[in-house]
Design an enzyme around this catalytic site. Structure first.
Site, short mmCIF file in Angstrom:
data_model
loop_
_atom_site.label_atom_id
_atom_site.label_comp_id
_atom_site.label_asym_id
_atom_site.label_seq_id
_atom_site.Cartn_x
_atom_site.Cartn_y
_atom_site.Cartn_z
CB SER A 128 -22.37 21.10 32.43
OG SER A 128 -21.58 20.10 33.08
CB SER A 152 -21.86 19.45 36.07
OG SER A 152 -21.76 20.80 35.71
CE LYS A 198 -21.12 16.75 31.62
NZ LYS A 198 -20.88 17.42 32.92
N1 GLN Z 1 -22.64 25.19 36.77
C1 GLN Z 1 -21.28 25.19 37.18
C2 GLN Z 1 -20.44 25.95 36.20
O1 GLN Z 1 -20.98 26.41 35.23
C3 GLN Z 1 -20.81 23.78 37.37
C4 GLN Z 1 -20.23 23.17 36.18
C5 GLN Z 1 -19.76 21.78 36.39
O2 GLN Z 1 -19.88 21.20 37.46
N2 GLN Z 1 -19.13 21.28 35.37
O3 GLN Z 1 -19.27 26.10 36.37
#
Ligand code: GLN
Length: 516
Positions: free
Chosen positions: A155, A179, A80
């Protein structure tokens, strides 16, 4: 589809060890796959065939010379873009870091290299990991290989799609509020958020430091566990890293492969996680998974966790507060982009023009919210109260784990939604994480594994299992047993059917671009 790319990491590792395939061949096969499909899927932000193949040839040479190598040596790994590496760019999905190169490797990457894994590219993500669909990436969305008009979750949509679409057998992700787990659910793959501090965050571009956790993604529970073992452990570069003698996650996954190990497991179902708006096909698959567990002698226990309903609200104060502080360093001086305003540059002018041009809408929204929540006079009312709610949620978990061994829920309340469907309404994204966020607030481990597709749309559904802190191995043991039960089910819709799926997106890929 070339059969090397269809192998699990464990299978590929066995063939590499047996000398039936070389790492250079396996790496080339995955690079070819990326070239064929990624013009459509956009899972990768950067690849460098020469660098990857050089690493692969090095492993082949070391193996040939009789050196004893790690179990995963020679297996390709997608990374990532939130993790920095010396040999590829790291943007965290943002324009503000376009072209940035790190002088050092993130610890998770350094450990993966030391284990002989071959970095095969950097994967797409929502900007600074803020999002649930990968549509907040400054470099365009990643598409879901199950249906190309759908989001892959976020994400870490790029890492999930890389493994889902056979572009890599293994990938690294980061999970601040879901994410790793939510994209795993939406792409039919496995994703694990380890116990907070279990895997070093050194070299992970920070979003919210008290919530961020690096973890593994793969197509099987065992592969996920093997990667977990390769990257975990104490790191003196990360002050929150745990100095703990972790048991082998792969051994746990292997011991759990027999579903009989589920007998007597106490599985909690939290009333508050069965939130309104769970899609019917998701609910049906979840209940079916519980039935499979019961049939093996597991005990289902209903759990009341009264403070979970405030988890999303607390998270969206804590996260923006920490993010606004972490993102203050993107000041046009130390990293990446610099925009000079027309008609005279002052320091403030350069900084504000750079941040205006470099950050996307969701990042700006959260910086504004976080800065406000931390401002004098509001700190106690917002950040302070959210931290108190966090403690209450931790106590709910502690009470729950007095009664049960693991907690189960759908990983996400829905399957993959259509690209653009949530645009202009960030709350819809935020609510998709209601089931994953509590684990981050409590620092406990959580895994998502595929349990079938929803009857209404044919898209993957994920089961989330959570355990007390330090009990990551328990999730691999139980997850592996459930994976086996699902594979034995008559209507198991997973990778056996992937070639069909493949035909659809390969056709698009070939009309979409002429790579090979
Ligand atoms: N969707 C969540 C957010 O937007 C989780 C993001 C993540 O785990 N990096 O904060």
């Amino acid at each position: 589809m070339n059969d090397v790319i269809q192998l699990t990491a464990a299978e590929l590792a066995a063939r590499l060890t047996a000398g039936e395939v070389s790492s250079a061949e396996a790496t080339q096969a995955h690079l070819d796959r990326i070239a064929a499909v990624d013009g459509t899927l956009n899972a990768f932000l950067a690849t460098d065939a020469e660098i990857s193949l050089a690493a692969a040839r090095d492993i082949d040479a070391r193996r040939a010379s009789g050196e004893s190598l790690g179990e995963l040596a020679g297996v390709p790994l997608a990374i990532k873009d939130v993790l920095v590496t010396t040999d590829m760019p790291a943007t965290s999905g943002s324009k503000i870091l376009e072209g940035y190169r790190s002088p050092f490797d993130a610890t998770a990457v350094a450990r993966a290299r030391a284990a002989g894994l071959i970095p095969i590219g950097k994967t797409n993500m929502d900007e600074f990991a803020m999002g649930s669909s990968t549509e907040n990436s400054a470099y365009g969305p990643t598409l879901n290989p199950w249906k190309l008009d759908r989001v892959p979750g976020g994400s870490g949509g790029g890492s999930a799609v890389a493994v889902s679409a056979f572009e890599a057998p293994l990938a690294l992700g980061s999970d601040t509020g879901g994410s790793i787990r939510q994209p795993a659910a939406l792409t039919g793959t496995v994703g694990m958020k380890p116990t907070y501090g279990g895997v070093s965050r050194y070299g992970a571009i920070a979003l919210a430091s008290s919530l961020d956790q690096i973890g593994p993604c793969a197509r099987t529970v065992l592969d996920t566990a093997l990667l977990h073992d390769a990257i975990s452990g104490h790191d003196r570069h990360d002050s929150t890293s745990l100095d703990f003698a972790w048991p082998s996650m792969a051994a746990a996954a292997r011991s759990g492969a027999d579903p009989a190990t589920l007998a007597g497991l106490r599985v909690g179902v939290v009333k508050q996680l069965m939130i309104d708006g769970v899609q019917s096909g998701v609910q049906a698959r979840f209940e079916q998974a519980l039935d499979l567990l019961t049939a093996q002698g597991a005990e289902i226990v209903e759990i009341d966790a009264p403070h979970f309903e405030y988890a999303v609200a607390a998270y969206y104060l804590i996260l923006p507060a920490e993010a606004s502080s972490n993102l203050a360093k993107y000041d046009s001086v130390r990293f990446g982009l610099r925009v000079t305003p027309q008609g005279g540059a002052t320091v403030e002018g350069v900084m504000s023009e750079t941040r205006a041009a470099g950050f996307g809408a969701e990042v700006k929204r959260r910086i504004i919210l976080g800065t406000y929540a931390l401002s004098a006079g509001y700190y106690d009312a917002y950040y302070g109260s959210a931290q108190q709610v966090r403690t209450l949620i931790q106590r709910d978990f502690a009470a729950a784990f007095d009664q049960v061994d693991v907690i189960a829920s759908p990983t996400a309340p829905t399957t993959a939604w259509a690209l653009g469907a949530h645009s202009g309404d960030p709350m819809r994204d935020y609510l998709n994480d209601a089931t994953t966020i509590p684990a981050n607030l409590a620092g406990i481990p959580g895994i998502s594994l595929p349990i079938g597709t929803a009857s209404e749309d044919g898209l993957p559904v994920g089961l989330q299992l959570m355990a007390p802190a330090f009990e990551d191995a328990r999730l691999y043991r139980a997850g592996s047993a459930i994976e086996q039960l699902i594979a034995d089910r008559d209507d198991a819709p997973f990778w056996t059917q992937a070639p069909e799926l493949d035909a659809a997106f390969l056709a698009t890929a070939q009309t979409g671009k002429a790579t090979n």
